[in-house]
Scaffold this motif. Structure first.
Motif, PDB file in Angstrom:
ATOM      1  N   GLU A   6     -26.692   9.755  -2.083  1.00 44.16           N
ATOM      2  CA  GLU A   6     -28.130   9.856  -2.245  1.00 44.16           C
ATOM      3  C   GLU A   6     -28.795   8.477  -2.111  1.00 44.16           C
ATOM      4  OE1 GLU A   6     -26.183  12.634  -5.356  1.00 44.16           O
ATOM      5  OE2 GLU A   6     -25.917  10.605  -4.588  1.00 44.16           O
ATOM      6  N   SER A   7     -30.060   8.508  -1.710  1.00 38.19           N
ATOM      7  CA  SER A   7     -30.877   7.296  -1.661  1.00 38.19           C
ATOM      8  C   SER A   7     -32.340   7.695  -1.729  1.00 38.19           C
ATOM      9  CB  SER A   7     -30.608   6.503  -0.378  1.00 38.19           C
ATOM     10  OG  SER A   7     -30.974   7.272   0.759  1.00 38.19           O
ATOM     11  N   GLY A   8     -33.191   6.697  -1.896  1.00 36.85           N
ATOM     12  CA  GLY A   8     -34.630   6.956  -1.872  1.00 36.85           C
ATOM     13  C   GLY A   8     -35.311   6.934  -3.220  1.00 36.85           C
ATOM     14  N   GLY A   9     -34.541   6.833  -4.281  1.00 36.85           N
ATOM     15  CA  GLY A   9     -35.144   6.760  -5.598  1.00 36.85           C
ATOM     16  C   GLY A   9     -35.895   5.462  -5.792  1.00 36.85           C
ATOM     17  N   GLY A  10     -36.667   5.411  -6.851  1.00 42.43           N
ATOM     18  CA  GLY A  10     -37.428   4.204  -7.137  1.00 42.43           C
ATOM     19  C   GLY A  10     -38.451   4.467  -8.209  1.00 42.43           C
ATOM     20  N   SER A  11     -39.343   3.522  -8.382  1.00 39.03           N
ATOM     21  CA  SER A  11     -40.396   3.630  -9.373  1.00 39.03           C
ATOM     22  C   SER A  11     -41.705   3.981  -8.679  1.00 39.03           C
ATOM     23  CB  SER A  11     -40.539   2.309 -10.129  1.00 39.03           C
ATOM     24  OG  SER A  11     -41.529   2.410 -11.122  1.00 39.03           O
ATOM     25  N   VAL A  12     -42.392   4.980  -9.186  1.00 38.57           N
ATOM     26  CA  VAL A  12     -43.632   5.434  -8.567  1.00 38.57           C
ATOM     27  C   VAL A  12     -44.608   5.833  -9.667  1.00 38.57           C
ATOM     28  CG1 VAL A  12     -42.806   7.815  -8.349  1.00 38.57           C
ATOM     29  CG2 VAL A  12     -44.598   6.977  -6.814  1.00 38.57           C
ATOM     30  N   GLN A  13     -45.878   5.667  -9.391  1.00 45.60           N
ATOM     31  CA  GLN A  13     -46.890   6.069 -10.365  1.00 45.60           C
ATOM     32  C   GLN A  13     -47.012   7.576 -10.428  1.00 45.60           C
ATOM     33  OE1 GLN A  13     -50.584   3.981  -9.455  1.00 45.60           O
ATOM     34  NE2 GLN A  13     -50.138   2.574 -11.140  1.00 45.60           N
ATOM     35  N   ALA A  14     -47.385   8.066 -11.588  1.00 40.66           N
ATOM     36  CA  ALA A  14     -47.643   9.499 -11.742  1.00 40.66           C
ATOM     37  C   ALA A  14     -48.683   9.919 -10.710  1.00 40.66           C
ATOM     38  CB  ALA A  14     -48.129   9.798 -13.149  1.00 40.66           C
ATOM     39  N   GLY A  15     -48.429  11.047 -10.074  1.00 37.46           N
ATOM     40  CA  GLY A  15     -49.298  11.521  -9.005  1.00 37.46           C
ATOM     41  C   GLY A  15     -48.853  11.087  -7.628  1.00 37.46           C
ATOM     42  N   GLY A  16     -47.893  10.173  -7.579  1.00 33.69           N
ATOM     43  CA  GLY A  16     -47.408   9.651  -6.315  1.00 33.69           C
ATOM     44  C   GLY A  16     -46.330  10.521  -5.685  1.00 33.69           C
ATOM     45  N   SER A  17     -45.738   9.969  -4.621  1.00 37.04           N
ATOM     46  CA  SER A  17     -44.740  10.723  -3.851  1.00 37.04           C
ATOM     47  C   SER A  17     -43.502   9.880  -3.592  1.00 37.04           C
ATOM     48  CB  SER A  17     -45.340  11.149  -2.505  1.00 37.04           C
ATOM     49  OG  SER A  17     -46.485  11.950  -2.682  1.00 37.04           O
ATOM     50  N   LEU A  18     -42.392  10.568  -3.392  1.00 40.04           N
ATOM     51  CA  LEU A  18     -41.139   9.935  -2.999  1.00 40.04           C
ATOM     52  C   LEU A  18     -40.379  10.906  -2.121  1.00 40.04           C
ATOM     53  CD1 LEU A  18     -39.488   8.253  -6.148  1.00 40.04           C
ATOM     54  CD2 LEU A  18     -40.247   7.107  -4.051  1.00 40.04           C
ATOM     55  N   ARG A  19     -39.541  10.367  -1.245  1.00 38.36           N
ATOM     56  CA  ARG A  19     -38.640  11.210  -0.471  1.00 38.36           C
ATOM     57  C   ARG A  19     -37.206  10.761  -0.730  1.00 38.36           C
ATOM     58  NH1 ARG A  19     -37.902  12.116   6.048  1.00 38.36           N
ATOM     59  NH2 ARG A  19     -36.948  10.049   5.891  1.00 38.36           N
ATOM     60  N   LEU A  20     -36.420  11.674  -1.243  1.00 38.40           N
ATOM     61  CA  LEU A  20     -35.012  11.415  -1.461  1.00 38.40           C
ATOM     62  C   LEU A  20     -34.210  11.907  -0.260  1.00 38.40           C
ATOM     63  CD1 LEU A  20     -34.637  12.573  -5.178  1.00 38.40           C
ATOM     64  CD2 LEU A  20     -35.426  10.371  -4.280  1.00 38.40           C
ATOM     65  N   SER A  21     -33.137  11.182   0.033  1.00 37.33           N
ATOM     66  CA  SER A  21     -32.248  11.568   1.124  1.00 37.33           C
ATOM     67  C   SER A  21     -30.820  11.663   0.602  1.00 37.33           C
ATOM     68  CB  SER A  21     -32.291  10.533   2.256  1.00 37.33           C
ATOM     69  OG  SER A  21     -33.580  10.408   2.790  1.00 37.33           O
ATOM     70  N   CYS A  22     -30.043  12.493   1.237  1.00 40.64           N
ATOM     71  CA  CYS A  22     -28.635  12.647   0.877  1.00 40.64           C
ATOM     72  C   CYS A  22     -27.842  12.832   2.172  1.00 40.64           C
ATOM     73  CB  CYS A  22     -28.444  13.844  -0.037  1.00 40.64           C
ATOM     74  SG  CYS A  22     -26.714  14.262  -0.371  1.00 40.64           S
ATOM     75  N   VAL A  23     -27.070  11.815   2.511  1.00 43.15           N
ATOM     76  CA  VAL A  23     -26.222  11.896   3.696  1.00 43.15           C
ATOM     77  C   VAL A  23     -24.897  12.521   3.294  1.00 43.15           C
ATOM     78  CG1 VAL A  23     -25.059  10.592   5.503  1.00 43.15           C
ATOM     79  CG2 VAL A  23     -27.327   9.886   4.719  1.00 43.15           C
ATOM     80  N   TYR A  24     -24.472  13.537   4.024  1.00 48.80           N
ATOM     81  CA  TYR A  24     -23.247  14.235   3.664  1.00 48.80           C
ATOM     82  C   TYR A  24     -22.258  14.210   4.814  1.00 48.80           C
ATOM     83  CZ  TYR A  24     -25.660  18.073   6.109  1.00 48.80           C
ATOM     84  OH  TYR A  24     -26.336  18.840   7.027  1.00 48.80           O
ATOM     85  N   SER A  25     -20.988  14.334   4.451  1.00 51.39           N
ATOM     86  CA  SER A  25     -19.914  14.420   5.434  1.00 51.39           C
ATOM     87  C   SER A  25     -18.857  15.369   4.911  1.00 51.39           C
ATOM     88  CB  SER A  25     -19.308  13.038   5.713  1.00 51.39           C
ATOM     89  OG  SER A  25     -18.770  12.488   4.514  1.00 51.39           O
ATOM     90  N   ASN A  74     -29.415  19.034  10.147  1.00 49.18           N
ATOM     91  CA  ASN A  74     -27.980  19.148  10.430  1.00 49.18           C
ATOM     92  C   ASN A  74     -27.525  18.099  11.439  1.00 49.18           C
ATOM     93  OD1 ASN A  74     -27.608  21.357   8.704  1.00 49.18           O
ATOM     94  ND2 ASN A  74     -28.251  22.793  10.299  1.00 49.18           N
ATOM     95  N   ALA A  75     -28.388  17.745  12.382  1.00 52.63           N
ATOM     96  CA  ALA A  75     -28.023  16.748  13.392  1.00 52.63           C
ATOM     97  C   ALA A  75     -27.772  15.384  12.755  1.00 52.63           C
ATOM     98  CB  ALA A  75     -29.107  16.648  14.448  1.00 52.63           C
ATOM     99  N   LYS A  76     -28.495  15.106  11.682  1.00 48.86           N
ATOM    100  CA  LYS A  76     -28.335  13.826  10.983  1.00 48.86           C
ATOM    101  C   LYS A  76     -27.459  13.965   9.739  1.00 48.86           C
ATOM    102  CE  LYS A  76     -32.787  11.932  12.456  1.00 48.86           C
ATOM    103  NZ  LYS A  76     -34.075  11.354  12.013  1.00 48.86           N
ATOM    104  N   SER A  77     -26.980  15.173   9.477  1.00 52.94           N
ATOM    105  CA  SER A  77     -26.161  15.415   8.272  1.00 52.94           C
ATOM    106  C   SER A  77     -26.865  14.867   7.037  1.00 52.94           C
ATOM    107  CB  SER A  77     -24.774  14.775   8.427  1.00 52.94           C
ATOM    108  OG  SER A  77     -24.059  15.359   9.490  1.00 52.94           O
ATOM    109  N   THR A  78     -28.128  15.196   6.922  1.00 55.51           N
ATOM    110  CA  THR A  78     -28.932  14.658   5.823  1.00 55.51           C
ATOM    111  C   THR A  78     -29.739  15.759   5.156  1.00 55.51           C
ATOM    112  OG1 THR A  78     -29.108  12.522   6.944  1.00 55.51           O
ATOM    113  CG2 THR A  78     -30.650  12.949   5.148  1.00 55.51           C
ATOM    114  N   LEU A  79     -29.709  15.759   3.850  1.00 54.72           N
ATOM    115  CA  LEU A  79     -30.512  16.648   3.016  1.00 54.72           C
ATOM    116  C   LEU A  79     -31.652  15.824   2.440  1.00 54.72           C
ATOM    117  CD1 LEU A  79     -30.556  19.527   1.589  1.00 54.72           C
ATOM    118  CD2 LEU A  79     -29.434  18.339  -0.315  1.00 54.72           C
TER     119      LEU A  79
END
Length: 123
Positions: A6-25, A74-79
């Motif tokens: 997993e990646s993409g976590g971080g600190s964000v203000q309430a009301g904000g947005s984030l995108r998490l990614s998960c590369v799998y194999s 699926n092409a990037k093997s990423t969730l």
């Protein structure tokens, strides 16, 4: 053996947005679902967040429905988990996982999961 990072976590203000990614194999269709669960820093038990069937159907926990979107490339093997309108109660460690089951049985049927990525919400 399935590996998930997993990646993409971080600190964000309430009301904000984030995108998490998960590369799998090593993923196989024996586990029909991939998804996300979270664990709050306070030590609360794990909470299923969302999952996606290998054919594309998605389901969400009531607490995140309408704010979070799960998708898979699926092409990037990423969730992915797109999170918006974040609330303080969304804070915690987010994990991606594979499972035989969906919804409330997702955690019960988990086969593999990653080490997580931390999401912090600043109010």
């Amino acid at each position: 053996q399935v590996q998930l990072v997993e990646s993409g976590g971080g600190s964000v203000q309430a009301g904000g947005s984030l995108r998490l990614s998960c590369v799998y194999s090593g993923y196989s269709d024996s586990n029909s679902y991939m998804g996300w669960f979270r664990a709050a820093a306070s030590g609360k038990e794990r909470e299923w967040v969302a999952d996606i069937h290998r054919y594309g159907a998605t389901t969400y926990a009531a607490s995140v429905k309408g704010r979070f979107t799960i998708s898979k490339d699926n092409a990037k093997s990423t969730l992915y988990l797109e999170m918006s309108s974040l609330k303080t109660e969304d804070a915690g460690m987010y994990y991606c996982a594979t499972s035989r089951y969906s919804r409330t049985r997702f955690l019960q049927g988990m086969a593999s999961w990653g080490k997580g990525t931390l999401v912090t919400i600043v109010s």
